[in-house]
Write a protein that holds these residues in place. Structure first.
Motif, PDB file in Angstrom:
ATOM      1  N   UNK A 154       0.947  -1.067   0.027  1.00  0.00           N
ATOM      2  CA  UNK A 154       0.000   0.092   0.166  1.00  0.00           C
ATOM      3  C   UNK A 154       0.743   1.497  -0.035  1.00  0.00           C
ATOM      4  N   UNK A 155       2.168   1.196  -0.141  1.00  0.00           N
ATOM      5  CA  UNK A 155       2.781   2.486  -0.228  1.00  0.00           C
ATOM      6  C   UNK A 155       3.802   2.480  -1.265  1.00  0.00           C
ATOM      7  N   UNK A 156       3.407   1.845  -2.403  1.00  0.00           N
ATOM      8  CA  UNK A 156       4.463   1.722  -3.614  1.00  0.00           C
ATOM      9  C   UNK A 156       4.748   2.837  -4.406  1.00  0.00           C
ATOM     10  N   UNK A 157       3.846   4.121  -4.471  1.00  0.00           N
ATOM     11  CA  UNK A 157       4.009   5.376  -5.062  1.00  0.00           C
ATOM     12  C   UNK A 157       5.211   5.924  -4.120  1.00  0.00           C
ATOM     13  N   UNK A 158       5.052   6.105  -2.883  1.00  0.00           N
ATOM     14  CA  UNK A 158       5.984   6.721  -1.908  1.00  0.00           C
ATOM     15  C   UNK A 158       7.419   6.031  -1.976  1.00  0.00           C
ATOM     16  N   UNK A 159       7.121   4.704  -1.808  1.00  0.00           N
ATOM     17  CA  UNK A 159       8.481   3.883  -1.960  1.00  0.00           C
ATOM     18  C   UNK A 159       9.279   4.162  -3.306  1.00  0.00           C
ATOM     19  N   UNK A 160       8.546   4.084  -4.369  1.00  0.00           N
ATOM     20  CA  UNK A 160       9.263   4.352  -5.776  1.00  0.00           C
ATOM     21  C   UNK A 160       9.699   5.732  -5.556  1.00  0.00           C
ATOM     22  N   UNK A 161       8.931   6.664  -5.277  1.00  0.00           N
ATOM     23  CA  UNK A 161       9.547   8.207  -5.182  1.00  0.00           C
ATOM     24  C   UNK A 161      10.835   8.207  -4.379  1.00  0.00           C
ATOM     25  N   UNK A 162      10.744   7.606  -3.101  1.00  0.00           N
ATOM     26  CA  UNK A 162      12.108   7.745  -2.035  1.00  0.00           C
ATOM     27  C   UNK A 162      13.116   7.006  -2.584  1.00  0.00           C
ATOM     28  N   UNK A 163      12.916   5.801  -3.271  1.00  0.00           N
ATOM     29  CA  UNK A 163      14.067   5.165  -3.809  1.00  0.00           C
ATOM     30  C   UNK A 163      14.717   5.752  -4.954  1.00  0.00           C
ATOM     31  N   UNK A 164      13.755   6.685  -5.671  1.00  0.00           N
ATOM     32  CA  UNK A 164      14.346   7.447  -6.892  1.00  0.00           C
ATOM     33  C   UNK A 164      15.312   8.478  -6.220  1.00  0.00           C
ATOM     34  N   UNK A 165      14.711   9.094  -5.075  1.00  0.00           N
ATOM     35  CA  UNK A 165      15.333  10.215  -4.349  1.00  0.00           C
ATOM     36  C   UNK A 165      16.859   9.735  -3.893  1.00  0.00           C
ATOM     37  N   UNK A 166      16.946   8.519  -3.438  1.00  0.00           N
ATOM     38  CA  UNK A 166      18.026   8.010  -2.798  1.00  0.00           C
ATOM     39  C   UNK A 166      19.145   8.039  -4.070  1.00  0.00           C
ATOM     40  N   UNK A 167      18.704   7.514  -5.099  1.00  0.00           N
ATOM     41  CA  UNK A 167      19.756   7.494  -6.294  1.00  0.00           C
ATOM     42  C   UNK A 167      20.037   8.870  -6.837  1.00  0.00           C
ATOM     43  N   UNK A 168      19.084   9.818  -6.847  1.00  0.00           N
ATOM     44  CA  UNK A 168      19.283  11.233  -7.163  1.00  0.00           C
ATOM     45  C   UNK A 168      20.326  11.627  -6.127  1.00  0.00           C
ATOM     46  N   UNK A 169      20.111  11.489  -4.976  1.00  0.00           N
ATOM     47  CA  UNK A 169      21.144  11.987  -3.718  1.00  0.00           C
ATOM     48  C   UNK A 169      22.530  11.300  -4.309  1.00  0.00           C
ATOM     49  N   UNK A 170      22.638  10.190  -4.568  1.00  0.00           N
ATOM     50  CA  UNK A 170      23.959   9.515  -4.668  1.00  0.00           C
ATOM     51  C   UNK A 170      24.673   9.973  -6.166  1.00  0.00           C
ATOM     52  N   UNK A 171      23.741  10.282  -7.191  1.00  0.00           N
ATOM     53  CA  UNK A 171      24.182  10.635  -8.569  1.00  0.00           C
ATOM     54  C   UNK A 171      24.741  12.311  -8.235  1.00  0.00           C
ATOM     55  N   UNK A 172      24.010  12.983  -7.669  1.00  0.00           N
ATOM     56  CA  UNK A 172      24.265  14.483  -7.393  1.00  0.00           C
ATOM     57  C   UNK A 172      25.366  14.342  -6.749  1.00  0.00           C
ATOM     58  N   UNK A 173      25.727  13.713  -5.546  1.00  0.00           N
ATOM     59  CA  UNK A 173      27.115  13.583  -4.727  1.00  0.00           C
ATOM     60  C   UNK A 173      28.122  13.549  -5.661  1.00  0.00           C
ATOM     61  N   UNK A 174      27.899  12.413  -6.667  1.00  0.00           N
ATOM     62  CA  UNK A 174      29.265  11.991  -7.118  1.00  0.00           C
ATOM     63  C   UNK A 174      29.588  13.377  -8.290  1.00  0.00           C
ATOM     64  N   UNK A 175      28.375  13.922  -9.003  1.00  0.00           N
ATOM     65  CA  UNK A 175      28.752  14.961  -9.971  1.00  0.00           C
ATOM     66  C   UNK A 175      29.127  16.177  -9.355  1.00  0.00           C
ATOM     67  N   UNK A 176      28.745  16.554  -7.985  1.00  0.00           N
ATOM     68  CA  UNK A 176      28.823  17.804  -7.375  1.00  0.00           C
ATOM     69  C   UNK A 176      29.983  17.975  -6.883  1.00  0.00           C
ATOM     70  N   UNK A 177      30.690  16.666  -6.289  1.00  0.00           N
ATOM     71  CA  UNK A 177      31.685  16.716  -5.379  1.00  0.00           C
ATOM     72  C   UNK A 177      32.934  17.438  -5.803  1.00  0.00           C
ATOM     73  N   UNK A 178      33.343  17.358  -7.069  1.00  0.00           N
ATOM     74  CA  UNK A 178      34.550  18.174  -7.656  1.00  0.00           C
ATOM     75  C   UNK A 178      34.179  19.755  -7.403  1.00  0.00           C
TER      76      UNK A 178
END
Length: 254
Positions: A154-178
């Motif tokens: 019963x929480x599929x939309x929320x979990x999907x969005x928060x899972x995407x936000x996790x990968x957004x966090x990691x992707x941004x971290x890698x790209x913006x660290x320099x």
């Protein structure tokens, strides 16, 4: 040797969903360590009340009413704040939940959850990131969830969005660290907020949760403040792409 600094004096923090719950708790923590807390949300009255509470305690706070799903309004808000203060810290905290069996979820509800919990943080990070890159420093903190990595019926939309936000966090971290920018996430467990009122008032669910959580209790909003301060402060300048769980141990237990 200089002591590790948690001082945020002179820094400006933009906190979405700052009118209450987790957002207000984190904004308070940042303001107590010297930051100017700019509270973003759609409810003008709620924001004004939150600002009044912080100011009564001698803290720097300001209300910024804005519908983050309105792209032009969101972009204009960032331009305004950049021109006035510059944005040193972005806390992407605003979120919505939609609990329903997945086969009954309407497209509009799916899109609202994804747009609020994932698309809006992306757009804000993109807009704020430009100023941070120009200054050569910045902190972006995304509010994730234990459902960023765990599924729940019963929480599929929320979990999907928060899972995407996790990968957004990691992707941004890698790209913006320099560019001297750190991007991290806080993953709360089940916290006593307005969003979770229906669950906390359900005796059966609450009994299950407290037995499932090693700390044997619900979390409190103020318990996220320390994590936010750490990830916003110079103390975490070599921490990026990290997810800090504030969940009473629920994701560590089987």
């Amino acid at each position: 040797m200089k002591t590790v600094s948690f001082d945020l004096t002179g820094r400006t923090a933009l906190v979405t969903g700052g009118g209450g719950g987790l957002g207000l708790a984190m904004a308070r923590g940042l303001a107590e360590h010297g930051a100017r807390a700019l509270l973003v949300g759609r409810d003008h009255a709620k924001l004004d009340a939150a600002v009044a509470v912080l100011e009564a305690d001698g803290l720097l706070a300001e209300a910024l009413p804005c519908d983050l799903l309105d792209r032009s309004a969101s972009d204009a808000m960032v331009v305004e704040v950049e021109s006035r203060y510059g944005i040193d810290i972005l806390v992407n905290n605003a979120g919505v939940q939609h609990r329903q069996p997945v086969l009954d979820v309407a497209d509009d509800d799916w899109e609202r959850v994804i747009d609020t919990n994932l698309n809006a943080p992306f757009r804000l990070a993109r807009a704020v990131g430009r100023g941070m890159i120009a200054r050569g420093r910045g902190k972006i903190i995304n509010t994730l969830s234990v459902l960023s990595t765990l599924g729940r019926a019963t929480a599929v939309p929320y979990a999907s969005a928060k899972g995407g936000l996790l990968m957004l966090t990691r992707g941004l971290a890698v790209e913006l660290a320099p560019s001297g920018i750190q991007v991290n996430g806080i993953a709360p467990g089940y916290i006593l907020t307005e969003m979770n009122t229906a669950l906390s008032q359900n005796a059966q669910f609450s009994d299950w949760l407290t037995s499932r959580t090693p700390a044997r209790r619900w979390g409190r909003p103020e318990e996220l403040a320390g994590a936010a301060v750490f990830l916003a402060a110079p103390a975490s300048d070599f921490v990026t792409g990290h997810v800090l769980a504030v969940d009473g141990g629920i994701t560590a237990a089987v």
